[in-house]
Design a protein around this motif. Structure first.
Motif, PDB file in Angstrom:
ATOM      1  N   ALA A 107      -5.561  -3.569   8.051  1.00 28.18           N
ATOM      2  CA  ALA A 107      -6.892  -3.221   7.516  1.00 28.18           C
ATOM      3  C   ALA A 107      -8.024  -3.980   8.192  1.00 28.18           C
ATOM      4  O   ALA A 107      -9.177  -3.545   8.123  1.00 28.18           O
ATOM      5  CB  ALA A 107      -6.935  -3.463   6.010  1.00 28.18           C
ATOM      6  N   LEU A 132      -6.413   2.273   3.270  1.00 29.36           N
ATOM      7  CA  LEU A 132      -5.152   2.282   4.026  1.00 29.36           C
ATOM      8  C   LEU A 132      -4.153   3.166   3.302  1.00 29.36           C
ATOM      9  O   LEU A 132      -3.841   2.932   2.136  1.00 29.36           O
ATOM     10  CB  LEU A 132      -4.591   0.858   4.149  1.00 29.36           C
ATOM     11  CG  LEU A 132      -3.178   0.776   4.731  1.00 29.36           C
ATOM     12  CD1 LEU A 132      -3.145   1.257   6.185  1.00 29.36           C
ATOM     13  CD2 LEU A 132      -2.639  -0.651   4.650  1.00 29.36           C
ATOM     14  N   VAL A 141      -5.232   4.383   8.751  1.00 28.98           N
ATOM     15  CA  VAL A 141      -6.385   3.561   8.377  1.00 28.98           C
ATOM     16  C   VAL A 141      -7.617   4.458   8.425  1.00 28.98           C
ATOM     17  O   VAL A 141      -7.884   5.105   9.442  1.00 28.98           O
ATOM     18  CB  VAL A 141      -6.557   2.374   9.350  1.00 28.98           C
ATOM     19  CG1 VAL A 141      -7.766   1.532   8.955  1.00 28.98           C
ATOM     20  CG2 VAL A 141      -5.294   1.522   9.390  1.00 28.98           C
TER      21      VAL A 141
END
Ligand code: SIN
Ligand code: MN
Length: 220
Positions: A96, A132, A165
């Motif tokens: 992330a 995510l 992501v």
């Protein structure tokens, strides 16, 4: 190998191998015993979603006649949500690129016929943190577009173990699930015991989110 589908939209095919998928499924099964999946309802109309949901983490995303919101407790049991599974949390730390921890892990459970219409994830104050996504079970066709609802869209197949992501310039892009695909690459299918929350042909998607604004670093 990571693939940039658009600026800030990064696909990590096969991020979780079969062992990691099985371990995450085990952690999720324990969490779902504490926070049983339920059928969310659309704001105003109360129409049921085709996807069943639950959450892990200090906050959970819920939807019912009163609207979309994050709240610290399960809407049916009134209990706090269980902790985010360790494997999902580790994926956040690895992918992330966010200084703050995730606060919500929305668990979406798709029956073979379930789908999710195009939408934006915009109920979070921390739009500088990505969302995510981690997928388990059957593959699915993920559709993504632009910041405006009418922008052109493309689709990508999300297989079990894939991470996605959704950040940067893509953080507010429209996205949804066109359909769950017939079984084929579901590594959990070959493992026993198969978790009860993920019957054959079903799909599970986790989205980890930072909800509240990320605190500014303390002055030195
Ligand atoms: C979501 O947008 O909340 C879920 C997307 C997915 O199931 O891959
Ligand atoms: Mn979403």
């Amino acid at each position: 190998m990571a693939v940039a589908l658009a600026p800030g939209l990064i696909h990590h095919p096969g991020y979780l191998d079969g062992d990691a998928q099985a371990a995450l499924a085990g952690q999720l099964a324990a969490a779902l015993r504490l926070a049983p999946p339920y059928t969310p309802r659309m704001p105003r109309t109360g129409r049921p979603f085709s996807v069943r949901m639950t959450n892990c983490g200090p906050l959970g995303w819920v939807s019912d006649e009163a609207g979309y919101r994050y709240q610290p407790t399960h809407p049916e049991t009134g209990e706090p949500w269980p902790a985010i599974p360790g494997i999902a949390r580790a994926a956040w730390d690895a992918l992330a690129r966010c200084a703050a921890p995730p606060e919500a892990c929305l668990v979406n459970l798709y029956a073979p016929t379930a789908r999710m219409g195009l939408h934006q994830d915009r109920d979070e104050a921390a739009l500088d943190a990505p969302v995510l996504s981690l997928s388990l079970g059957a593959a699915a066709l993920f559709r993504y577009g632009g910041l405006r609802r009418g922008d052109p869209t493309r689709s990508v197949r999300l297989d079990p173990g894939d991470a996605l992501v959704i950040g940067g310039p893509s953080r507010l892009m429209h996205h949804g699930i066109d359909r769950v695909l017939p079984a084929g690459t579901d590594l959990l299918a070959a493992r026993a015991p198969r978790p009860a929350f993920l019957p054959a042909g079903g799909r599970c998607n986790l989205t980890l989110r930072r909800v509240t604004a990320i605190p500014a670093p303390a002055a030195a």
